[in-house]
Design a protein around this motif. Structure first.
Motif, PDB file in Angstrom:
ATOM      1  N   THR A 164       0.959  -1.352   0.157  1.00 18.66           N
ATOM      2  CA  THR A 164      -0.016  -0.060   0.059  1.00 18.66           C
ATOM      3  C   THR A 164       0.881   1.376   0.006  1.00 18.66           C
ATOM      4  O   THR A 164       0.749   2.198  -0.560  1.00 18.66           O
ATOM      5  N   LEU A 165       1.899   1.280   0.683  1.00 18.87           N
ATOM      6  CA  LEU A 165       2.634   2.296   0.734  1.00 18.87           C
ATOM      7  C   LEU A 165       3.401   2.746  -0.316  1.00 18.87           C
ATOM      8  O   LEU A 165       3.670   3.776  -0.726  1.00 18.87           O
ATOM      9  N   ALA A 166       3.989   1.391  -1.102  1.00 17.30           N
ATOM     10  CA  ALA A 166       4.540   1.757  -2.423  1.00 17.30           C
ATOM     11  C   ALA A 166       3.505   2.189  -3.387  1.00 17.30           C
ATOM     12  O   ALA A 166       3.913   3.174  -4.166  1.00 17.30           O
ATOM     13  N   ALA A 167       2.266   1.997  -3.204  1.00 15.30           N
ATOM     14  CA  ALA A 167       1.123   2.301  -4.437  1.00 15.30           C
ATOM     15  C   ALA A 167       1.113   3.788  -4.215  1.00 15.30           C
ATOM     16  O   ALA A 167       0.796   4.595  -4.962  1.00 15.30           O
ATOM     17  N   MET A 168       1.070   4.092  -2.697  1.00 15.90           N
ATOM     18  CA  MET A 168       0.885   5.539  -2.617  1.00 15.90           C
ATOM     19  C   MET A 168       1.989   6.419  -3.081  1.00 15.90           C
ATOM     20  O   MET A 168       1.744   7.482  -3.482  1.00 15.90           O
ATOM     21  N   LEU A 169       3.263   5.768  -2.667  1.00 19.50           N
ATOM     22  CA  LEU A 169       4.553   6.615  -3.414  1.00 19.50           C
ATOM     23  C   LEU A 169       4.390   6.830  -5.036  1.00 19.50           C
ATOM     24  O   LEU A 169       4.569   7.954  -5.389  1.00 19.50           O
ATOM     25  N   ILE A 170       3.914   5.722  -5.572  1.00 18.90           N
ATOM     26  CA  ILE A 170       3.728   5.928  -7.034  1.00 18.90           C
ATOM     27  C   ILE A 170       2.687   6.626  -7.493  1.00 18.90           C
ATOM     28  O   ILE A 170       2.868   7.758  -8.251  1.00 18.90           O
ATOM     29  N   LEU A 171       1.590   6.697  -6.693  1.00 19.31           N
ATOM     30  CA  LEU A 171       0.437   7.598  -6.996  1.00 19.31           C
ATOM     31  C   LEU A 171       0.993   9.054  -6.708  1.00 19.31           C
ATOM     32  O   LEU A 171       0.615   9.952  -7.455  1.00 19.31           O
ATOM     33  N   TYR A 172       1.635   9.430  -5.609  1.00 23.87           N
ATOM     34  CA  TYR A 172       2.220  10.643  -5.565  1.00 23.87           C
ATOM     35  C   TYR A 172       3.186  11.129  -6.597  1.00 23.87           C
ATOM     36  O   TYR A 172       3.012  12.360  -7.062  1.00 23.87           O
ATOM     37  N   LEU A 173       3.991  10.278  -7.159  1.00 24.82           N
ATOM     38  CA  LEU A 173       4.802  10.441  -8.214  1.00 24.82           C
ATOM     39  C   LEU A 173       3.934  10.820  -9.328  1.00 24.82           C
ATOM     40  O   LEU A 173       4.683  11.714 -10.252  1.00 24.82           O
ATOM     41  N   VAL A 174       2.918  10.099  -9.631  1.00 27.95           N
ATOM     42  CA  VAL A 174       2.193  10.258 -11.241  1.00 27.95           C
ATOM     43  C   VAL A 174       1.192  11.068 -11.167  1.00 27.95           C
ATOM     44  O   VAL A 174       0.675  11.275 -12.114  1.00 27.95           O
ATOM     45  N   LEU A 175       0.644  11.619 -10.070  1.00 27.77           N
ATOM     46  CA  LEU A 175      -0.258  12.444  -9.918  1.00 27.77           C
ATOM     47  C   LEU A 175      -0.122  13.727 -10.911  1.00 27.77           C
ATOM     48  O   LEU A 175       0.575  14.574 -10.644  1.00 27.77           O
ATOM     49  N   PRO A 176      -0.883  13.875 -12.069  1.00 28.72           N
ATOM     50  CA  PRO A 176      -0.620  14.710 -12.849  1.00 28.72           C
ATOM     51  C   PRO A 176      -1.053  16.271 -12.181  1.00 28.72           C
ATOM     52  O   PRO A 176      -0.386  17.105 -12.879  1.00 28.72           O
ATOM     53  N   LEU A 177      -1.456  16.426 -11.109  1.00 25.76           N
ATOM     54  CA  LEU A 177      -1.705  17.667 -10.447  1.00 25.76           C
ATOM     55  C   LEU A 177      -0.110  18.251 -10.332  1.00 25.76           C
ATOM     56  O   LEU A 177      -0.024  19.366 -10.125  1.00 25.76           O
ATOM     57  N   LYS A 178       0.660  17.367 -10.117  1.00 22.00           N
ATOM     58  CA  LYS A 178       2.101  17.675  -9.519  1.00 22.00           C
ATOM     59  C   LYS A 178       2.730  18.221 -10.898  1.00 22.00           C
ATOM     60  O   LYS A 178       3.868  19.046 -10.936  1.00 22.00           O
ATOM     61  N   PHE A 179       2.351  18.042 -12.033  1.00 24.78           N
ATOM     62  CA  PHE A 179       3.061  18.404 -13.143  1.00 24.78           C
ATOM     63  C   PHE A 179       2.438  19.515 -13.985  1.00 24.78           C
ATOM     64  O   PHE A 179       1.305  19.647 -13.975  1.00 24.78           O
ATOM     65  N   ARG A 180       3.338  20.316 -14.486  1.00 27.76           N
ATOM     66  CA  ARG A 180       2.944  21.552 -15.086  1.00 27.76           C
ATOM     67  C   ARG A 180       2.482  21.031 -16.505  1.00 27.76           C
ATOM     68  O   ARG A 180       2.964  20.070 -16.958  1.00 27.76           O
ATOM     69  N   GLN A 181       1.371  21.658 -17.002  1.00 27.22           N
ATOM     70  CA  GLN A 181       0.991  21.496 -18.432  1.00 27.22           C
ATOM     71  C   GLN A 181       2.298  21.015 -19.617  1.00 27.22           C
ATOM     72  O   GLN A 181       2.498  19.924 -20.185  1.00 27.22           O
ATOM     73  N   GLU A 182       3.053  22.285 -19.369  1.00 32.19           N
ATOM     74  CA  GLU A 182       4.450  22.160 -20.046  1.00 32.19           C
ATOM     75  C   GLU A 182       5.131  20.995 -19.878  1.00 32.19           C
ATOM     76  O   GLU A 182       6.036  20.404 -20.842  1.00 32.19           O
ATOM     77  N   THR A 183       5.198  20.526 -18.530  1.00 30.08           N
ATOM     78  CA  THR A 183       6.150  19.402 -18.426  1.00 30.08           C
ATOM     79  C   THR A 183       5.579  18.162 -18.996  1.00 30.08           C
ATOM     80  O   THR A 183       6.274  17.257 -19.666  1.00 30.08           O
ATOM     81  N   ILE A 184       4.253  17.984 -18.971  1.00 34.47           N
ATOM     82  CA  ILE A 184       3.592  16.792 -19.647  1.00 34.47           C
ATOM     83  C   ILE A 184       3.970  16.829 -20.900  1.00 34.47           C
ATOM     84  O   ILE A 184       4.249  15.899 -21.776  1.00 34.47           O
ATOM     85  N   GLU A 185       3.817  17.857 -21.692  1.00 34.36           N
ATOM     86  CA  GLU A 185       4.209  18.078 -23.264  1.00 34.36           C
ATOM     87  C   GLU A 185       5.143  17.764 -23.514  1.00 34.36           C
ATOM     88  O   GLU A 185       5.702  17.323 -24.558  1.00 34.36           O
ATOM     89  N   ARG A 186       6.313  18.482 -22.660  1.00 31.98           N
ATOM     90  CA  ARG A 186       7.756  18.138 -22.986  1.00 31.98           C
ATOM     91  C   ARG A 186       8.363  16.617 -22.858  1.00 31.98           C
ATOM     92  O   ARG A 186       8.938  16.313 -23.472  1.00 31.98           O
ATOM     93  N   GLN A 187       7.466  15.876 -21.779  1.00 28.57           N
ATOM     94  CA  GLN A 187       8.045  14.616 -21.580  1.00 28.57           C
ATOM     95  C   GLN A 187       7.615  13.696 -22.659  1.00 28.57           C
ATOM     96  O   GLN A 187       6.739  13.696 -23.386  1.00 28.57           O
ATOM     97  N   LYS A 188       8.647  12.704 -22.842  1.00 30.61           N
ATOM     98  CA  LYS A 188       8.346  11.729 -23.818  1.00 30.61           C
ATOM     99  C   LYS A 188       7.234  10.706 -23.484  1.00 30.61           C
ATOM    100  O   LYS A 188       6.846  10.635 -22.234  1.00 30.61           O
ATOM    101  N   ARG A 189       6.347  10.435 -24.562  1.00 29.59           N
ATOM    102  CA  ARG A 189       5.022   9.719 -24.230  1.00 29.59           C
ATOM    103  C   ARG A 189       5.308   8.574 -23.636  1.00 29.59           C
ATOM    104  O   ARG A 189       6.243   7.787 -24.060  1.00 29.59           O
TER     105      ARG A 189
END
Lengths: 193, 187
Positions: A164-189
């Motif tokens: 559960t803790l590992a999944a929570m860490l992954i959720l925190y890392l991938v939550l798109p709220l954390k990313f600016r729109q330009e970061t998402i656009e710049r990142q490789k798909r």
């Protein structure tokens, strides 16, 4: 361990409730952030809906194909709403195939779609960890560590809590709220996935 | 060519480190740690473990010792007469008992501590239930099997190892047939 939730005389299975909750929150999150990945919310909604429905039908059909003689006495059980007569692995396989076909037909970008679905997968992983904790499934090996838990006749690693803790860490890392729109656009798909 | 900002670079390095560590952990734990399979050693009321042993009596005083029933798969069904799904699945269990009498033992454990024995007995008579029923008078067996909801059914293979647990019901005849088939195939 908390496998059953009693509401009056009705006993609800906590792990199943947690998984349903995970699917619900995951789908809400996917829909909320789909546009950020240049994916139509409507298409993503349909993709998840078709996958879930076909997964359910596929799980029942494959169960029937595995045990056809069991249905001879009561053929109508193939339409039964009871959740027991399902082949889990078969259902997942059918759901994935249907998702792939739907994505191809609608010309959805494979990697962007996976990126958009990733927060949903992460929420589902959290709920799966909690469901394992509630049911006592996916238990760990025996340990003498001070944080070991008493489960199934031994003191064990609380693998469900690690999960559960590992999944929570992954959720925190991938939550798109954390990313600016330009970061998402710049990142490789596909990187987020 | 795209320019990555410093924070993007750090993030990528961080993710890469996590992935490498996770892969390393999976490899190391699969090579050096014991597996979680403890079959045939510990008794616990869950799939993969030996079914906890018990000795209870039938209505006519016959003592039933679970360990002595080994050699045939067992369907161990916990029930009570106030429980509607329990009563609804009794005919299906009876059919399985009659159809697979030489292959499988159906054993009902009445949670008598939370039931009223005369009412439960009358239910069995009125519905012509003939498979083995034992009475858990003090509820100790129900509690040892951690039965939190009725009905709960344990499917034991011929060695007394639990192969599946179904919480809730009513179970259909179709489901019971598939479970008997799985037990017979040694799945």
């Amino acid at each position: 361990m908390f496998p059953v939730l009693h509401v009056g005389r009705v006993a609800l299975q906590t792990p199943d409730l947690l998984i349903l909750l995970g699917i619900w929150v995951g789908v809400m999150l996917i829909e909320k952030f789909a546009e950020r990945f240049s994916i139509s919310t409507k298409q993503l909604e349909n993709l998840t809906l078709w996958s879930l429905l076909s997964g359910l039908v596929g799980a029942r059909l494959l169960y029937f194909l595995k045990f056809p003689q069991a249905f001879l006495a009561n053929p109508l059980d193939i339409l039964s709403l009871r959740p027991f007569l399902l082949d889990f692995e078969g259902g997942v396989t059918v759901a994935l195939i249907v998702a792939l076909i739907y994505g191809q037909k609608r010309k959805m970008s494979f990697w962007s779609t996976l990126d958009a679905l990733t927060p949903g997968f992460a929420v589902f992983a959290v709920s799966l960890g909690l469901a394992h904790l509630a049911s006592g499934n996916a238990y760990g090996i025996e340990t003498r560590l001070p944080w070991g838990i008493e489960l199934w006749g031994a003191v064990r690693h609380p693998v469900q809590i690690y999960e559960t803790l590992a999944a929570m860490l992954i959720l925190y890392l991938v939550l798109p709220l954390k990313f600016r729109q330009e970061t998402i656009e710049r990142q490789k798909r596909g990187v987020l996935f | 060519m795209r320019n990555l900002s410093k924070s993007d670079k750090y993030w990528k390095i961080f993710v890469l480190i996590i992935l490498v560590l996770a892969t390393g952990w999976i490899v190391v734990s699969s090579l050096f740690f014991a597996t979680t399979e403890e079959k045939n050693t510990l008794a616990a009321p869950r799939t993969g473990f030996q079914a906890p042993d018990f000795q209870l009596s039938t209505e006519d005083g016959q003592s039933i010792h679970l360990a002595e029933l080994q050699g045939k798969p067992i369907i161990l069904n916990f029930w009570a007469s106030w429980c509607l799904p329990c009563k609804a699945e009794m005919p299906a269990l009876e059919k399985i008992h009659k159809r697979y009498a030489d292959q499988v033992i159906v054993l009902g454990v009445n949670n008598t501590a939370g039931d009223h024995q005369p009412i439960a007995s009358r239910f069995l008579r009125e519905n012509a239930i003939t498979f083995l029923i034992v009475w858990d008078l003090d509820g100790s067996v129900t509690s040892r099997y951690r039965v939190n909801a009725l009905p709960t059914t344990f499917f034991l293979d011929r060695n007394g190892q639990i192969q599946n647990v179904i919480i809730g019901g009513p179970m259909s005849e179709t489901l019971l047939i598939t479970e008997v088939e799985k037990l017979s195939q040694g799945e």
